[in-house]
Write a protein that holds these residues in place. Structure first.
Motif, PDB file in Angstrom:
ATOM      1  N   TYR A 169       0.832  -1.216   0.000  1.00  0.00           N
ATOM      2  CA  TYR A 169       0.000   0.000   0.000  1.00  0.00           C
ATOM      3  C   TYR A 169       0.865   1.264   0.000  1.00  0.00           C
ATOM      4  CZ  TYR A 169      -3.955  -3.078   1.076  1.00  0.00           C
ATOM      5  OH  TYR A 169      -4.907  -4.053   1.029  1.00  0.00           O
ATOM      6  N   LEU A 170       1.990   1.185   0.703  1.00  0.00           N
ATOM      7  CA  LEU A 170       2.845   2.377   0.816  1.00  0.00           C
ATOM      8  C   LEU A 170       3.610   2.694  -0.469  1.00  0.00           C
ATOM      9  CD1 LEU A 170       4.151   1.883   4.470  1.00  0.00           C
ATOM     10  CD2 LEU A 170       2.613   3.687   3.654  1.00  0.00           C
ATOM     11  N   ARG A 171       3.522   1.814  -1.474  1.00  0.00           N
ATOM     12  CA  ARG A 171       4.110   2.132  -2.779  1.00  0.00           C
ATOM     13  C   ARG A 171       3.406   3.322  -3.407  1.00  0.00           C
ATOM     14  NH1 ARG A 171       8.784  -0.085  -4.029  1.00  0.00           N
ATOM     15  NH2 ARG A 171       8.293  -0.117  -6.241  1.00  0.00           N
ATOM     16  N   ASP A 172       2.133   3.481  -3.041  1.00  0.00           N
ATOM     17  CA  ASP A 172       1.343   4.582  -3.595  1.00  0.00           C
ATOM     18  C   ASP A 172       1.683   5.861  -2.819  1.00  0.00           C
ATOM     19  OD1 ASP A 172      -0.524   6.430  -4.320  1.00  0.00           O
ATOM     20  OD2 ASP A 172      -2.286   5.231  -3.732  1.00  0.00           O
ATOM     21  N   PRO A 173       2.288   6.846  -3.480  1.00  0.00           N
ATOM     22  CA  PRO A 173       2.685   8.056  -2.749  1.00  0.00           C
ATOM     23  C   PRO A 173       1.498   8.821  -2.167  1.00  0.00           C
ATOM     24  CG  PRO A 173       3.163   8.270  -5.118  1.00  0.00           C
ATOM     25  CD  PRO A 173       2.680   6.876  -4.893  1.00  0.00           C
ATOM     26  N   GLU A 174       0.284   8.563  -2.670  1.00  0.00           N
ATOM     27  CA  GLU A 174      -0.921   9.218  -2.132  1.00  0.00           C
ATOM     28  C   GLU A 174      -1.402   8.568  -0.838  1.00  0.00           C
ATOM     29  OE1 GLU A 174      -3.277  11.309  -4.859  1.00  0.00           O
ATOM     30  OE2 GLU A 174      -1.151  11.883  -4.691  1.00  0.00           O
ATOM     31  N   CYS A 175      -0.874   7.380  -0.569  1.00  0.00           N
ATOM     32  CA  CYS A 175      -1.289   6.657   0.640  1.00  0.00           C
ATOM     33  C   CYS A 175      -0.468   7.178   1.817  1.00  0.00           C
ATOM     34  CB  CYS A 175      -1.063   5.159   0.439  1.00  0.00           C
ATOM     35  SG  CYS A 175      -1.464   4.181   1.891  1.00  0.00           S
ATOM     36  N   LEU A 176      -1.159   7.701   2.846  1.00  0.00           N
ATOM     37  CA  LEU A 176      -0.456   8.264   4.007  1.00  0.00           C
ATOM     38  C   LEU A 176       0.177   7.161   4.847  1.00  0.00           C
ATOM     39  CD1 LEU A 176      -3.234  10.729   5.150  1.00  0.00           C
ATOM     40  CD2 LEU A 176      -1.094  11.330   3.985  1.00  0.00           C
ATOM     41  N   PHE A 177       1.241   7.519   5.524  1.00  0.00           N
ATOM     42  CA  PHE A 177       1.957   6.573   6.388  1.00  0.00           C
ATOM     43  C   PHE A 177       1.973   7.174   7.793  1.00  0.00           C
ATOM     44  CE2 PHE A 177       6.424   4.389   6.879  1.00  0.00           C
ATOM     45  CZ  PHE A 177       5.901   3.533   7.832  1.00  0.00           C
ATOM     46  N   LEU A 178       1.157   6.597   8.691  1.00  0.00           N
ATOM     47  CA  LEU A 178       1.006   7.129  10.048  1.00  0.00           C
ATOM     48  C   LEU A 178       1.402   6.084  11.083  1.00  0.00           C
ATOM     49  CD1 LEU A 178      -2.595   8.645   9.701  1.00  0.00           C
ATOM     50  CD2 LEU A 178      -0.413   9.765   9.200  1.00  0.00           C
ATOM     51  N   ALA A 179       1.911   6.555  12.206  1.00  0.00           N
ATOM     52  CA  ALA A 179       2.225   5.668  13.324  1.00  0.00           C
ATOM     53  C   ALA A 179       1.551   6.220  14.574  1.00  0.00           C
ATOM     54  CB  ALA A 179       3.727   5.593  13.536  1.00  0.00           C
ATOM     55  N   THR A 180       0.894   5.352  15.339  1.00  0.00           N
ATOM     56  CA  THR A 180       0.245   5.824  16.574  1.00  0.00           C
ATOM     57  C   THR A 180       1.291   6.414  17.512  1.00  0.00           C
ATOM     58  OG1 THR A 180       0.487   3.656  17.607  1.00  0.00           O
ATOM     59  CG2 THR A 180      -1.613   4.113  16.494  1.00  0.00           C
ATOM     60  N   ASP A 181       2.463   5.813  17.534  1.00  0.00           N
ATOM     61  CA  ASP A 181       3.550   6.285  18.396  1.00  0.00           C
ATOM     62  C   ASP A 181       4.827   5.672  17.859  1.00  0.00           C
ATOM     63  OD1 ASP A 181       4.458   3.847  20.351  1.00  0.00           O
ATOM     64  OD2 ASP A 181       2.353   3.680  19.775  1.00  0.00           O
ATOM     65  N   ASN A 182       5.927   6.080  18.454  1.00  0.00           N
ATOM     66  CA  ASN A 182       7.214   5.578  17.962  1.00  0.00           C
ATOM     67  C   ASN A 182       8.005   4.945  19.102  1.00  0.00           C
ATOM     68  OD1 ASN A 182       8.605   5.208  15.671  1.00  0.00           O
ATOM     69  ND2 ASN A 182       9.617   7.204  15.640  1.00  0.00           N
ATOM     70  N   ASP A 183       7.295   4.472  20.131  1.00  0.00           N
ATOM     71  CA  ASP A 183       7.984   3.919  21.303  1.00  0.00           C
ATOM     72  C   ASP A 183       8.814   2.693  20.907  1.00  0.00           C
ATOM     73  OD1 ASP A 183       6.638   5.868  22.663  1.00  0.00           O
ATOM     74  OD2 ASP A 183       5.488   4.518  23.949  1.00  0.00           O
ATOM     75  N   PRO A 184      10.068   2.646  21.348  1.00  0.00           N
ATOM     76  CA  PRO A 184      10.933   1.539  20.944  1.00  0.00           C
ATOM     77  C   PRO A 184      10.601   0.219  21.632  1.00  0.00           C
ATOM     78  CG  PRO A 184      12.117   3.034  22.411  1.00  0.00           C
ATOM     79  CD  PRO A 184      10.771   3.661  22.153  1.00  0.00           C
ATOM     80  N   TRP A 185      10.275   0.273  22.923  1.00  0.00           N
ATOM     81  CA  TRP A 185      10.003  -0.942  23.719  1.00  0.00           C
ATOM     82  C   TRP A 185       9.321  -0.509  25.000  1.00  0.00           C
ATOM     83  CZ3 TRP A 185      12.342  -0.592  28.498  1.00  0.00           C
ATOM     84  CH2 TRP A 185      13.406   0.324  28.593  1.00  0.00           C
ATOM     85  N   HIS A 186       8.753  -1.496  25.710  1.00  0.00           N
ATOM     86  CA  HIS A 186       8.096  -1.229  26.987  1.00  0.00           C
ATOM     87  C   HIS A 186       8.568  -2.244  28.012  1.00  0.00           C
ATOM     88  CE1 HIS A 186       5.603   1.477  24.790  1.00  0.00           C
ATOM     89  NE2 HIS A 186       5.374   0.528  23.915  1.00  0.00           N
ATOM     90  N   PRO A 187       8.747  -1.783  29.248  1.00  0.00           N
ATOM     91  CA  PRO A 187       9.204  -2.724  30.273  1.00  0.00           C
ATOM     92  C   PRO A 187       8.086  -3.664  30.720  1.00  0.00           C
ATOM     93  CG  PRO A 187       8.851  -0.533  31.220  1.00  0.00           C
ATOM     94  CD  PRO A 187       8.557  -0.422  29.761  1.00  0.00           C
ATOM     95  N   LEU A 188       8.431  -4.913  30.932  1.00  0.00           N
ATOM     96  CA  LEU A 188       7.531  -5.876  31.568  1.00  0.00           C
ATOM     97  C   LEU A 188       8.182  -6.260  32.886  1.00  0.00           C
ATOM     98  CD1 LEU A 188       6.749  -8.223  28.520  1.00  0.00           C
ATOM     99  CD2 LEU A 188       5.326  -6.377  29.431  1.00  0.00           C
ATOM    100  N   SER A 189       7.484  -7.026  33.695  1.00  0.00           N
ATOM    101  CA  SER A 189       8.113  -7.427  34.950  1.00  0.00           C
ATOM    102  C   SER A 189       9.159  -8.514  34.668  1.00  0.00           C
ATOM    103  CB  SER A 189       7.053  -7.921  35.934  1.00  0.00           C
ATOM    104  OG  SER A 189       6.364  -8.984  35.342  1.00  0.00           O
ATOM    105  N   GLY A 190      10.043  -8.724  35.620  1.00  0.00           N
ATOM    106  CA  GLY A 190      11.038  -9.786  35.512  1.00  0.00           C
ATOM    107  C   GLY A 190      12.097  -9.523  34.456  1.00  0.00           C
ATOM    108  N   GLY A 191      12.319  -8.250  34.120  1.00  0.00           N
ATOM    109  CA  GLY A 191      13.396  -7.922  33.188  1.00  0.00           C
ATOM    110  C   GLY A 191      13.053  -8.149  31.721  1.00  0.00           C
ATOM    111  N   ARG A 192      11.822  -8.556  31.447  1.00  0.00           N
ATOM    112  CA  ARG A 192      11.439  -8.750  30.037  1.00  0.00           C
ATOM    113  C   ARG A 192      10.986  -7.429  29.430  1.00  0.00           C
ATOM    114  NH1 ARG A 192       8.621 -14.696  29.878  1.00  0.00           N
ATOM    115  NH2 ARG A 192      10.233 -15.632  31.156  1.00  0.00           N
ATOM    116  N   ILE A 193      11.011  -7.347  28.122  1.00  0.00           N
ATOM    117  CA  ILE A 193      10.461  -6.169  27.458  1.00  0.00           C
ATOM    118  C   ILE A 193       9.546  -6.592  26.312  1.00  0.00           C
ATOM    119  CG2 ILE A 193      12.451  -4.687  27.987  1.00  0.00           C
ATOM    120  CD1 ILE A 193      13.068  -4.897  24.865  1.00  0.00           C
ATOM    121  N   LEU A 194       8.761  -5.628  25.895  1.00  0.00           N
ATOM    122  CA  LEU A 194       7.842  -5.792  24.771  1.00  0.00           C
ATOM    123  C   LEU A 194       8.332  -4.851  23.680  1.00  0.00           C
ATOM    124  CD1 LEU A 194       5.030  -7.261  24.890  1.00  0.00           C
ATOM    125  CD2 LEU A 194       4.051  -5.049  25.489  1.00  0.00           C
TER     126      LEU A 194
END
Ligand code: PLP
Ligand code: CA
Length: 304
Positions: A169-194
Protein backbone atom coordinates in the motif's frame (compact mmCIF):
# COMPACT_ATOMS: atom_id res chain seq x y z
CA UNK A 1 11.06 29.12 40.35
CA UNK A 2 14.51 28.93 41.92
CA UNK A 3 14.09 25.15 42.23
CA UNK A 4 13.48 24.64 38.50
CA UNK A 5 16.11 22.60 36.62
CA UNK A 6 16.45 18.81 36.49
CA UNK A 7 16.57 18.23 40.21
CA UNK A 8 14.46 16.46 42.78
CA UNK A 9 11.93 18.71 44.44
CA UNK A 10 10.10 18.07 47.68
CA UNK A 11 7.79 19.46 50.35
CA UNK A 12 7.12 23.16 49.98
CA UNK A 13 8.55 23.25 46.44
CA UNK A 14 5.99 20.70 45.25
CA UNK A 15 3.22 22.63 46.98
CA UNK A 16 4.24 25.89 45.27
CA UNK A 17 4.43 24.20 41.88
CA UNK A 18 1.04 22.49 42.24
CA UNK A 19 -0.56 25.76 43.28
CA UNK A 20 0.97 27.59 40.32
CA UNK A 21 -0.23 25.15 37.65
CA UNK A 22 -3.84 24.61 36.69
CA UNK A 23 -3.53 21.94 33.99
CA UNK A 24 -1.86 18.58 34.62
CA UNK A 25 -0.98 16.10 31.87
CA UNK A 26 -0.10 12.63 33.12
CA UNK A 27 1.50 9.87 31.12
CA UNK A 28 -0.06 6.55 32.23
CA UNK A 29 2.28 3.57 32.27
CA UNK A 30 5.16 4.22 34.67
CA UNK A 31 3.44 7.25 36.25
CA UNK A 32 -0.11 6.21 37.14
CA UNK A 33 0.23 2.46 36.93
CA UNK A 34 2.51 -0.42 36.03
CA UNK A 35 0.36 -2.62 33.80
CA UNK A 36 -2.55 -3.67 36.01
CA UNK A 37 -1.22 -2.23 39.29
CA UNK A 38 -1.73 1.39 40.31
CA UNK A 39 1.35 3.22 41.57
CA UNK A 40 0.90 3.54 45.33
CA UNK A 41 -0.76 6.86 46.14
CA UNK A 42 -1.45 7.80 42.49
CA UNK A 43 -5.21 7.52 42.80
CA UNK A 44 -5.21 9.79 45.86
CA UNK A 45 -3.11 12.36 44.02
CA UNK A 46 -5.31 12.40 40.91
CA UNK A 47 -8.53 12.48 42.93
CA UNK A 48 -7.18 15.35 45.07
CA UNK A 49 -6.12 17.42 42.04
CA UNK A 50 -9.52 16.97 40.40
CA UNK A 51 -11.37 17.87 43.62
CA UNK A 52 -9.27 21.00 43.93
CA UNK A 53 -10.59 22.08 40.54
CA UNK A 54 -7.40 21.41 38.60
CA UNK A 55 -7.72 20.19 35.03
CA UNK A 56 -6.26 16.70 34.67
CA UNK A 57 -5.78 14.77 31.43
CA UNK A 58 -4.01 11.53 30.58
CA UNK A 59 -1.75 11.20 27.56
CA UNK A 60 -0.82 7.62 26.72
CA UNK A 61 0.98 6.18 23.74
CA UNK A 62 -0.70 2.84 24.37
CA UNK A 63 -2.89 2.34 21.30
CA UNK A 64 -4.23 -1.09 22.20
CA UNK A 65 -7.47 -0.10 23.95
CA UNK A 66 -10.35 2.24 23.16
CA UNK A 67 -10.89 5.11 25.59
CA UNK A 68 -13.86 3.43 27.31
CA UNK A 69 -11.50 0.68 28.50
CA UNK A 70 -9.31 3.31 30.13
CA UNK A 71 -12.26 4.78 31.99
CA UNK A 72 -13.04 1.29 33.32
CA UNK A 73 -9.41 0.71 34.22
CA UNK A 74 -9.19 4.00 36.12
CA UNK A 75 -12.34 3.14 38.05
CA UNK A 76 -11.13 -0.40 38.76
CA UNK A 77 -7.85 0.95 40.16
CA UNK A 78 -9.54 3.48 42.47
CA UNK A 79 -9.39 6.66 40.35
CA UNK A 80 -13.00 7.54 41.00
CA UNK A 81 -13.35 10.81 39.11
CA UNK A 82 -11.77 10.14 35.71
CA UNK A 83 -14.03 10.59 32.69
CA UNK A 84 -13.81 9.81 29.00
CA UNK A 85 -13.02 13.38 27.94
CA UNK A 86 -9.85 13.34 30.08
CA UNK A 87 -8.28 10.50 28.12
CA UNK A 88 -6.03 11.18 25.14
CA UNK A 89 -4.62 7.94 23.80
CA UNK A 90 -2.56 7.58 20.65
CA UNK A 91 -5.40 5.52 19.12
CA UNK A 92 -8.05 8.17 19.83
CA UNK A 93 -5.78 10.95 18.54
CA UNK A 94 -4.98 8.90 15.41
CA UNK A 95 -8.70 8.66 14.74
CA UNK A 96 -9.06 12.44 15.19
CA UNK A 97 -6.11 13.03 12.87
CA UNK A 98 -7.57 10.85 10.12
CA UNK A 99 -11.05 12.32 10.50
CA UNK A 100 -10.36 16.01 11.13
CA UNK A 101 -6.89 16.81 9.83
CA UNK A 102 -6.40 14.72 6.69
CA UNK A 103 -10.15 14.00 6.26
CA UNK A 104 -9.26 10.62 4.83
CA UNK A 105 -11.43 9.36 1.99
CA UNK A 106 -11.12 5.62 1.47
CA UNK A 107 -10.01 2.85 3.78
CA UNK A 108 -7.26 2.66 6.36
CA UNK A 109 -5.01 -0.38 6.56
CA UNK A 110 -4.34 -0.96 10.24
CA UNK A 111 -1.47 -2.79 11.85
CA UNK A 112 -2.60 -2.84 15.46
CA UNK A 113 -4.83 -4.38 18.09
CA UNK A 114 -8.61 -4.56 18.03
CA UNK A 115 -8.85 -1.50 20.31
CA UNK A 116 -7.26 0.68 17.64
CA UNK A 117 -9.83 -0.43 15.06
CA UNK A 118 -12.65 0.19 17.53
CA UNK A 119 -11.44 3.75 18.04
CA UNK A 120 -11.25 4.36 14.26
CA UNK A 121 -14.66 2.84 13.62
CA UNK A 122 -16.19 5.03 16.36
CA UNK A 123 -14.83 8.04 14.50
CA UNK A 124 -16.44 6.73 11.31
CA UNK A 125 -13.22 5.72 9.61
CA UNK A 126 -13.45 2.55 7.54
CA UNK A 127 -10.68 -0.01 8.05
CA UNK A 128 -9.68 -2.80 5.69
CA UNK A 129 -11.09 -6.08 6.99
CA UNK A 130 -8.46 -8.72 7.57
CA UNK A 131 -9.61 -12.09 6.23
CA UNK A 132 -8.78 -14.98 8.58
CA UNK A 133 -7.37 -17.18 5.82
CA UNK A 134 -4.46 -19.32 7.00
CA UNK A 135 -3.46 -20.05 3.38
CA UNK A 136 -3.23 -16.40 2.37
CA UNK A 137 0.21 -15.19 1.34
CA UNK A 138 1.44 -12.01 -0.27
CA UNK A 139 1.48 -13.92 -3.61
CA UNK A 140 -2.18 -14.89 -3.60
CA UNK A 141 -4.00 -12.40 -1.34
CA UNK A 142 -6.23 -9.60 -2.57
CA UNK A 143 -5.20 -5.99 -1.98
CA UNK A 144 -7.92 -3.43 -1.28
CA UNK A 145 -8.15 -0.85 -4.08
CA UNK A 146 -8.89 2.28 -2.05
CA UNK A 147 -6.42 2.31 0.83
CA UNK A 148 -5.58 5.94 1.58
CA UNK A 149 -3.58 5.45 4.77
CA UNK A 150 -1.50 2.84 6.57
CA UNK A 151 -1.64 3.24 10.35
CA UNK A 152 0.87 1.32 12.47
CA UNK A 153 0.28 0.71 16.17
CA UNK A 154 1.20 -1.93 18.69
CA UNK A 155 0.23 -5.31 17.24
CA UNK A 156 0.69 -8.48 19.26
CA UNK A 157 -0.61 -10.52 16.31
CA UNK A 158 1.71 -9.07 13.72
CA UNK A 159 2.34 -11.32 10.75
CA UNK A 160 4.69 -11.14 7.83
CA UNK A 161 1.64 -10.90 5.59
CA UNK A 162 0.48 -7.70 7.32
CA UNK A 163 3.92 -6.14 6.91
CA UNK A 164 4.00 -7.20 3.28
CA UNK A 165 0.54 -5.77 2.54
CA UNK A 166 1.37 -2.49 4.29
CA UNK A 167 4.57 -2.27 2.21
CA UNK A 168 2.51 -2.71 -0.96
CA UNK A 169 0.00 0.00 0.00
CA UNK A 170 2.84 2.38 0.82
CA UNK A 171 4.11 2.13 -2.78
CA UNK A 172 1.34 4.58 -3.60
CA UNK A 173 2.69 8.06 -2.75
CA UNK A 174 -0.92 9.22 -2.13
CA UNK A 175 -1.29 6.66 0.64
CA UNK A 176 -0.46 8.26 4.01
CA UNK A 177 1.96 6.57 6.39
CA UNK A 178 1.01 7.13 10.05
CA UNK A 179 2.22 5.67 13.32
CA UNK A 180 0.24 5.82 16.57
CA UNK A 181 3.55 6.29 18.40
CA UNK A 182 7.21 5.58 17.96
CA UNK A 183 7.98 3.92 21.30
CA UNK A 184 10.93 1.54 20.94
CA UNK A 185 10.00 -0.94 23.72
CA UNK A 186 8.10 -1.23 26.99
CA UNK A 187 9.20 -2.72 30.27
CA UNK A 188 7.53 -5.88 31.57
CA UNK A 189 8.11 -7.43 34.95
CA UNK A 190 11.04 -9.79 35.51
CA UNK A 191 13.40 -7.92 33.19
CA UNK A 192 11.44 -8.75 30.04
CA UNK A 193 10.46 -6.17 27.46
CA UNK A 194 7.84 -5.79 24.77
CA UNK A 195 8.95 -4.37 21.40
CA UNK A 196 6.99 -1.15 20.86
CA UNK A 197 5.22 0.02 17.72
CA UNK A 198 8.30 2.07 16.86
CA UNK A 199 10.01 -1.19 16.00
CA UNK A 200 7.20 -2.17 13.61
CA UNK A 201 7.17 1.28 12.05
CA UNK A 202 10.94 1.04 11.54
CA UNK A 203 10.48 -2.18 9.56
CA UNK A 204 7.99 -0.46 7.25
CA UNK A 205 10.15 2.65 6.94
CA UNK A 206 12.94 0.48 5.61
CA UNK A 207 10.64 -1.44 3.29
CA UNK A 208 8.99 1.70 1.90
CA UNK A 209 11.86 4.17 2.01
CA UNK A 210 9.39 6.56 3.66
CA UNK A 211 9.08 8.20 7.08
CA UNK A 212 5.92 7.75 9.14
CA UNK A 213 4.05 10.71 10.62
CA UNK A 214 3.91 10.08 14.37
CA UNK A 215 0.64 10.97 16.14
CA UNK A 216 1.44 10.19 19.79
CA UNK A 217 4.08 11.67 22.09
CA UNK A 218 6.51 13.32 21.42
CA UNK A 219 4.56 14.84 18.50
CA UNK A 220 2.63 18.02 19.31
CA UNK A 221 -0.61 16.68 17.87
CA UNK A 222 -1.87 15.21 21.15
CA UNK A 223 -1.56 18.63 22.76
CA UNK A 224 -3.47 20.15 19.85
CA UNK A 225 -6.26 17.63 20.52
CA UNK A 226 -6.29 18.67 24.19
CA UNK A 227 -6.28 22.39 23.34
CA UNK A 228 -9.16 22.00 20.94
CA UNK A 229 -11.27 20.10 23.50
CA UNK A 230 -10.56 22.25 26.58
CA UNK A 231 -10.99 25.99 26.28
CA UNK A 232 -8.22 28.39 27.19
CA UNK A 233 -5.38 25.90 27.75
CA UNK A 234 -2.31 28.02 28.42
CA UNK A 235 0.97 26.08 28.00
CA UNK A 236 2.51 28.21 30.75
CA UNK A 237 -0.10 26.87 33.21
CA UNK A 238 0.53 23.20 32.29
CA UNK A 239 2.70 20.54 33.86
CA UNK A 240 3.53 17.40 31.86
CA UNK A 241 4.39 14.48 34.15
CA UNK A 242 6.03 11.42 32.60
CA UNK A 243 8.56 8.64 33.09
CA UNK A 244 10.34 8.57 29.73
CA UNK A 245 12.69 11.33 28.66
CA UNK A 246 12.55 10.61 24.91
CA UNK A 247 8.76 10.67 24.71
CA UNK A 248 7.25 12.55 27.66
CA UNK A 249 9.87 15.23 28.36
CA UNK A 250 10.37 15.85 24.64
CA UNK A 251 6.60 16.08 24.18
CA UNK A 252 6.34 18.67 26.95
CA UNK A 253 9.25 20.59 25.53
CA UNK A 254 7.81 20.47 21.99
CA UNK A 255 4.55 21.91 23.32
CA UNK A 256 6.11 24.60 25.53
CA UNK A 257 5.06 22.92 28.81
CA UNK A 258 6.97 22.58 32.06
CA UNK A 259 8.00 18.95 32.50
CA UNK A 260 8.37 16.63 35.45
CA UNK A 261 10.12 13.26 35.44
CA UNK A 262 8.88 10.69 37.92
CA UNK A 263 11.30 7.90 38.75
CA UNK A 264 8.69 5.11 38.91
CA UNK A 265 9.16 4.16 35.25
CA UNK A 266 11.66 3.84 32.43
CA UNK A 267 14.13 6.75 32.77
CA UNK A 268 16.63 7.43 35.52
CA UNK A 269 17.76 10.82 36.82
CA UNK A 270 21.34 10.06 35.69
CA UNK A 271 20.18 9.86 32.06
CA UNK A 272 18.49 13.23 32.43
CA UNK A 273 21.68 14.70 33.84
CA UNK A 274 23.67 13.27 30.93
CA UNK A 275 21.33 14.93 28.46
CA UNK A 276 21.66 18.18 30.41
CA UNK A 277 25.44 18.18 30.22
CA UNK A 278 25.47 17.15 26.54
CA UNK A 279 27.06 19.59 24.08
CA UNK A 280 24.31 18.77 21.61
CA UNK A 281 21.62 21.37 22.34
CA UNK A 282 18.85 19.19 20.85
CA UNK A 283 19.50 16.82 23.77
CA UNK A 284 18.37 19.53 26.16
CA UNK A 285 14.76 18.96 25.08
CA UNK A 286 14.88 15.64 26.99
CA UNK A 287 15.79 17.31 30.27
CA UNK A 288 12.95 17.62 32.81
CA UNK A 289 12.30 20.85 34.66
CA UNK A 290 11.51 18.93 37.85
CA UNK A 291 12.07 15.42 39.20
CA UNK A 292 10.18 13.45 41.87
CA UNK A 293 10.61 9.87 43.06
CA UNK A 294 6.90 9.20 42.57
CA UNK A 295 3.77 11.31 42.13
CA UNK A 296 2.84 10.14 45.63
CA UNK A 297 5.31 12.85 46.70
CA UNK A 298 2.47 15.30 45.86
CA UNK A 299 0.35 14.00 48.74
CA UNK A 300 1.70 16.18 51.60
CA UNK A 301 0.89 19.24 49.47
CA UNK A 302 -2.83 18.43 49.84
CA UNK A 303 -2.72 18.30 53.63
CA UNK A 304 -3.95 21.39 55.41
N1 PLP B 1 2.15 0.99 24.00
C1 PLP B 1 2.05 -0.22 24.59
C2 PLP B 1 1.64 -1.39 23.79
C3 PLP B 1 2.34 -0.37 25.95
O1 PLP B 1 2.24 -1.58 26.52
C4 PLP B 1 2.74 0.77 26.69
C5 PLP B 1 3.05 0.66 28.10
O2 PLP B 1 2.81 -0.34 28.76
C6 PLP B 1 2.82 2.01 26.04
C7 PLP B 1 2.52 2.08 24.71
C8 PLP B 1 3.25 3.25 26.75
O3 PLP B 1 2.19 3.82 27.43
P1 PLP B 1 2.38 5.22 28.16
O4 PLP B 1 2.52 6.27 27.10
O5 PLP B 1 1.12 5.35 28.98
O6 PLP B 1 3.60 5.08 29.00
CA1 CA C 1 5.10 6.02 30.32
Amino acid sequence: FAFKGCQKIRGAQIRILLEAKDFFLFDCDGVIWHGENAITGAAKVVNALIRRGKNVVFVTNNSTRPRENYVNKFTRLGFTDVMLDQIFSSSYCSALYLRDVVKVRGQVFVIGCEGLRVELLEAGIPCVEEADDPDATIYNCALAPDVKAVLVGHDDKLTFLKLAKASCYLRDPECLFLATDNDPWHPLSGGRILPGSGSLTAALEVASGRKATVIGKPSRFMFECISSQFSGVDPAQCLMVGDRLETDMLFGSNCGLDTMLTLTGVSQIEEAQEYRSSDLTTNHSYVPDYVVDTIADFLPAFEE
